[in-house]
Design a protein around this motif. Structure first.
Motif, PDB file in Angstrom:
ATOM      1  N   VAL A   1       0.847  -1.208   0.000  1.00  0.00           N
ATOM      2  CA  VAL A   1       0.000   0.000   0.000  1.00  0.00           C
ATOM      3  C   VAL A   1       0.881   1.257   0.000  1.00  0.00           C
ATOM      4  O   VAL A   1       0.596   2.238  -0.687  1.00  0.00           O
ATOM      5  CB  VAL A   1      -0.976  -0.008   1.207  1.00  0.00           C
ATOM      6  CG1 VAL A   1      -1.677   1.342   1.348  1.00  0.00           C
ATOM      7  CG2 VAL A   1      -2.008  -1.127   1.046  1.00  0.00           C
ATOM      8  N   SER A   2       1.995   1.208   0.744  1.00  0.00           N
ATOM      9  CA  SER A   2       2.854   2.398   0.821  1.00  0.00           C
ATOM     10  C   SER A   2       3.555   2.664  -0.513  1.00  0.00           C
ATOM     11  O   SER A   2       4.138   3.728  -0.704  1.00  0.00           O
ATOM     12  CB  SER A   2       3.896   2.244   1.941  1.00  0.00           C
ATOM     13  OG  SER A   2       4.872   1.289   1.581  1.00  0.00           O
ATOM     14  N   ALA A   3       3.509   1.701  -1.427  1.00  0.00           N
ATOM     15  CA  ALA A   3       4.138   1.902  -2.750  1.00  0.00           C
ATOM     16  C   ALA A   3       3.194   2.623  -3.715  1.00  0.00           C
ATOM     17  O   ALA A   3       3.618   2.980  -4.819  1.00  0.00           O
ATOM     18  CB  ALA A   3       4.546   0.551  -3.333  1.00  0.00           C
ATOM     19  N   LEU A   4       1.942   2.860  -3.317  1.00  0.00           N
ATOM     20  CA  LEU A   4       0.971   3.463  -4.243  1.00  0.00           C
ATOM     21  C   LEU A   4       1.244   4.975  -4.370  1.00  0.00           C
ATOM     22  O   LEU A   4       1.140   5.715  -3.384  1.00  0.00           O
ATOM     23  CB  LEU A   4      -0.458   3.215  -3.739  1.00  0.00           C
ATOM     24  CG  LEU A   4      -0.854   1.721  -3.623  1.00  0.00           C
ATOM     25  CD1 LEU A   4      -2.169   1.566  -2.866  1.00  0.00           C
ATOM     26  CD2 LEU A   4      -0.935   1.072  -5.004  1.00  0.00           C
TER      27      LEU A   4
ATOM     28  N   ARG B   1      10.519  -9.559   3.637  1.00  0.00           N
ATOM     29  CA  ARG B   1       9.576  -9.271   2.550  1.00  0.00           C
ATOM     30  C   ARG B   1       9.420  -7.751   2.403  1.00  0.00           C
ATOM     31  O   ARG B   1       9.417  -7.212   1.313  1.00  0.00           O
ATOM     32  CB  ARG B   1       8.229  -9.931   2.881  1.00  0.00           C
ATOM     33  CG  ARG B   1       7.350 -10.173   1.670  1.00  0.00           C
ATOM     34  CD  ARG B   1       6.110 -10.987   1.987  1.00  0.00           C
ATOM     35  NE  ARG B   1       5.391 -10.496   3.145  1.00  0.00           N
ATOM     36  CZ  ARG B   1       5.189 -11.179   4.263  1.00  0.00           C
ATOM     37  NH1 ARG B   1       5.648 -12.405   4.390  1.00  0.00           N
ATOM     38  NH2 ARG B   1       4.521 -10.663   5.280  1.00  0.00           N
ATOM     39  N   ARG B   2       9.312  -7.053   3.539  1.00  0.00           N
ATOM     40  CA  ARG B   2       9.124  -5.601   3.474  1.00  0.00           C
ATOM     41  C   ARG B   2      10.384  -4.894   2.976  1.00  0.00           C
ATOM     42  O   ARG B   2      10.309  -3.950   2.202  1.00  0.00           O
ATOM     43  CB  ARG B   2       8.696  -5.055   4.832  1.00  0.00           C
ATOM     44  CG  ARG B   2       7.187  -4.928   4.887  1.00  0.00           C
ATOM     45  CD  ARG B   2       6.737  -4.081   6.038  1.00  0.00           C
ATOM     46  NE  ARG B   2       6.959  -4.797   7.273  1.00  0.00           N
ATOM     47  CZ  ARG B   2       7.161  -4.210   8.438  1.00  0.00           C
ATOM     48  NH1 ARG B   2       7.218  -2.900   8.524  1.00  0.00           N
ATOM     49  NH2 ARG B   2       7.328  -4.934   9.522  1.00  0.00           N
ATOM     50  N   ASP B   3      11.556  -5.368   3.406  1.00  0.00           N
ATOM     51  CA  ASP B   3      12.821  -4.797   2.898  1.00  0.00           C
ATOM     52  C   ASP B   3      12.828  -4.850   1.376  1.00  0.00           C
ATOM     53  O   ASP B   3      13.154  -3.878   0.704  1.00  0.00           O
ATOM     54  CB  ASP B   3      14.023  -5.631   3.368  1.00  0.00           C
ATOM     55  CG  ASP B   3      14.424  -5.303   4.806  1.00  0.00           C
ATOM     56  OD1 ASP B   3      13.770  -4.447   5.426  1.00  0.00           O
ATOM     57  OD2 ASP B   3      15.393  -5.918   5.298  1.00  0.00           O
ATOM     58  N   GLN B   4      12.461  -6.027   0.878  1.00  0.00           N
ATOM     59  CA  GLN B   4      12.478  -6.248  -0.566  1.00  0.00           C
ATOM     60  C   GLN B   4      11.498  -5.295  -1.260  1.00  0.00           C
ATOM     61  O   GLN B   4      11.856  -4.602  -2.214  1.00  0.00           O
ATOM     62  CB  GLN B   4      12.107  -7.721  -0.836  1.00  0.00           C
ATOM     63  CG  GLN B   4      11.921  -8.093  -2.299  1.00  0.00           C
ATOM     64  CD  GLN B   4      13.252  -8.127  -3.042  1.00  0.00           C
ATOM     65  OE1 GLN B   4      14.316  -8.057  -2.427  1.00  0.00           O
ATOM     66  NE2 GLN B   4      13.196  -8.215  -4.356  1.00  0.00           N
ATOM     67  N   GLY B   5      10.261  -5.232  -0.720  1.00  0.00           N
ATOM     68  CA  GLY B   5       9.242  -4.358  -1.315  1.00  0.00           C
ATOM     69  C   GLY B   5       9.639  -2.895  -1.218  1.00  0.00           C
ATOM     70  O   GLY B   5       9.555  -2.152  -2.197  1.00  0.00           O
ATOM     71  N   ASP B   6      10.101  -2.469  -0.028  1.00  0.00           N
ATOM     72  CA  ASP B   6      10.390  -1.049   0.199  1.00  0.00           C
ATOM     73  C   ASP B   6      11.571  -0.564  -0.645  1.00  0.00           C
ATOM     74  O   ASP B   6      11.616   0.593  -1.042  1.00  0.00           O
ATOM     75  CB  ASP B   6      10.707  -0.783   1.688  1.00  0.00           C
ATOM     76  CG  ASP B   6       9.516  -1.052   2.593  1.00  0.00           C
ATOM     77  OD1 ASP B   6       8.379  -1.158   2.069  1.00  0.00           O
ATOM     78  OD2 ASP B   6       9.712  -1.179   3.817  1.00  0.00           O
ATOM     79  N   SER B   7      12.548  -1.453  -0.878  1.00  0.00           N
ATOM     80  CA  SER B   7      13.738  -0.965  -1.574  1.00  0.00           C
ATOM     81  C   SER B   7      13.677  -1.179  -3.082  1.00  0.00           C
ATOM     82  O   SER B   7      14.527  -0.643  -3.799  1.00  0.00           O
ATOM     83  CB  SER B   7      15.006  -1.587  -0.982  1.00  0.00           C
ATOM     84  OG  SER B   7      14.870  -2.958  -0.943  1.00  0.00           O
ATOM     85  N   THR B   8      12.685  -1.900  -3.576  1.00  0.00           N
ATOM     86  CA  THR B   8      12.623  -2.113  -5.034  1.00  0.00           C
ATOM     87  C   THR B   8      11.431  -1.414  -5.680  1.00  0.00           C
ATOM     88  O   THR B   8      11.291  -1.455  -6.893  1.00  0.00           O
ATOM     89  CB  THR B   8      12.542  -3.624  -5.371  1.00  0.00           C
ATOM     90  OG1 THR B   8      11.408  -4.176  -4.707  1.00  0.00           O
ATOM     91  CG2 THR B   8      13.790  -4.359  -4.960  1.00  0.00           C
ATOM     92  N   ARG B   9      10.577  -0.759  -4.894  1.00  0.00           N
ATOM     93  CA  ARG B   9       9.406  -0.108  -5.499  1.00  0.00           C
ATOM     94  C   ARG B   9       9.864   1.074  -6.367  1.00  0.00           C
ATOM     95  O   ARG B   9      10.940   1.655  -6.157  1.00  0.00           O
ATOM     96  CB  ARG B   9       8.432   0.356  -4.414  1.00  0.00           C
ATOM     97  CG  ARG B   9       8.985   1.485  -3.594  1.00  0.00           C
ATOM     98  CD  ARG B   9       8.049   1.855  -2.454  1.00  0.00           C
ATOM     99  NE  ARG B   9       8.639   2.905  -1.671  1.00  0.00           N
ATOM    100  CZ  ARG B   9       8.482   3.055  -0.367  1.00  0.00           C
ATOM    101  NH1 ARG B   9       7.753   2.197   0.310  1.00  0.00           N
ATOM    102  NH2 ARG B   9       9.045   4.054   0.266  1.00  0.00           N
ATOM    103  N   ALA B  10       8.977   1.445  -7.319  1.00  0.00           N
ATOM    104  CA  ALA B  10       9.353   2.498  -8.277  1.00  0.00           C
ATOM    105  C   ALA B  10       9.344   3.882  -7.620  1.00  0.00           C
ATOM    106  O   ALA B  10      10.214   4.707  -7.878  1.00  0.00           O
ATOM    107  CB  ALA B  10       8.383   2.471  -9.457  1.00  0.00           C
ATOM    108  N   ASP B  11       8.337   4.140  -6.765  1.00  0.00           N
ATOM    109  CA  ASP B  11       8.173   5.482  -6.199  1.00  0.00           C
ATOM    110  C   ASP B  11       8.865   5.573  -4.843  1.00  0.00           C
ATOM    111  O   ASP B  11       8.496   4.868  -3.903  1.00  0.00           O
ATOM    112  CB  ASP B  11       6.668   5.779  -6.060  1.00  0.00           C
ATOM    113  CG  ASP B  11       6.403   7.225  -5.685  1.00  0.00           C
ATOM    114  OD1 ASP B  11       7.329   7.916  -5.191  1.00  0.00           O
ATOM    115  OD2 ASP B  11       5.271   7.679  -5.876  1.00  0.00           O
ATOM    116  N   SER B  12       9.864   6.432  -4.717  1.00  0.00           N
ATOM    117  CA  SER B  12      10.547   6.697  -3.445  1.00  0.00           C
ATOM    118  C   SER B  12      11.017   5.433  -2.728  1.00  0.00           C
ATOM    119  O   SER B  12      10.629   5.188  -1.582  1.00  0.00           O
ATOM    120  CB  SER B  12       9.627   7.481  -2.500  1.00  0.00           C
ATOM    121  OG  SER B  12       8.988   8.513  -3.154  1.00  0.00           O
TER     122      SER B  12
END
Ligand code: DC
Length: 246
Positions: free
Chosen positions: A105-108, A183-194
């Motif tokens: 959700v934080s990647a939106l 899982r969150r490290d992976q998501g947080d550091s590979t997302r497109a926005d910020s």
């Protein structure tokens, strides 16, 4: 004697469980600054979406809902309580279902735009601020007077999170927490926005073998040093003298 500048933003970024919240809160307390937990704002967005039955992939609808209910911190409590409208969501945002969904959700981007605007508005109101998150030094406050990036090994971060939950009287399965953190490290550091990055000009501190008090002492000393510099030259911009990474 070091004066207290009228405004100084201290950003603390880093991965899940690096101790950012506890450190930021204690450093803020010692300095007499306000403390902003931006992760709690993303968590609150998830709680609001779940409560309103909004699909967790609908960025625009979640962003609209967050603006409609209004997120608000009560700065008179320690730690500051977070309200979504009239509802105190400070505990709710730590529930497992919220933790589970918060990274995607934080990647939106629509949600990020709304929350970044709100974070900057909070900083205009509370000029002496210790703020923590993933993008505070890189995107939200690139000109912050002091930027710190806290890191620690995934295992120690999982152990600390588990202890925090146990201290709060909640159950904690360390293996499950470790899997969630990775899982969150992976998501947080590979997302497109910020994505989570070490902000340019940040001081990197690996806390794996440091106690909470040691980290807080260290950051307090850095902040006092920075304030003394601002006191001397009246320059509130970020000095490259602090830079340990580029
Ligand atoms: O720090 P935390 O675990 O409470 O953060 C929850 C989630 O929110 C985490 O997946 C990263 C995200 N987050 C973010 O994208 N940007 C921020 N400034 C703070 C948190």
């Amino acid at each position: 004697m070091t004066g207290r500048p009228a405004s100084l933003i201290i950003t603390i970024d880093g991965p899940a469980g690096a101790g950012k919240s506890a450190v930021a809160r204690l450093v803020a307390k010692r300095l007499g600054f306000h403390f902003l937990d931006t992760g709690a704002m993303y968590r609150a967005a998830v709680a609001v979406a779940i409560a309103e039955g909004i699909p967790l992939t609908h960025g625009k609808a979640i962003a609209d809902a967050v603006q409609r209910v209004t997120l608000r911190f009560d700065w008179d409590t320690d730690p500051p309580k977070l309200y979504a409208g009239d509802v105190d969501v400070s505990q709710r945002v730590r529930d497992a279902d919220v933790s589970c969904h918060v990274s995607p959700v934080s990647a939106l981007p629509e949600l990020r735009r709304v929350l970044v605007t709100q974070q900057r508005a909070i900083a205009r109101e509370h000029g002496r601020l210790v703020t923590e998150g993933r993008d505070q030094g890189s995107i939200v406050f690139p000109d912050a007077g002091l930027k710190v990036y806290l890191d620690a090994s995934p295992h120690i971060r999982a152990a600390r999170r588990a202890q925090q939950l146990r201290d709060a009287g909640r159950e904690a399965d360390e293996q499950q927490i470790l899997a969630g953190i990775m899982r969150r490290d992976q998501g947080d550091s590979t997302r497109a926005d910020s994505p989570l990055v070490q902000p340019r000009g940040a001081i990197i501190l690996d806390t794996t073998s440091l106690s909470l008090d040691e980290v807080v002492d260290h950051l307090e000393a850095l902040a006092l040093q920075r304030m003394a510099e601002i006191d001397c030259d009246g320059n509130e911009g970020f000095s490259d003298a602090h830079t340990t990474t580029e």
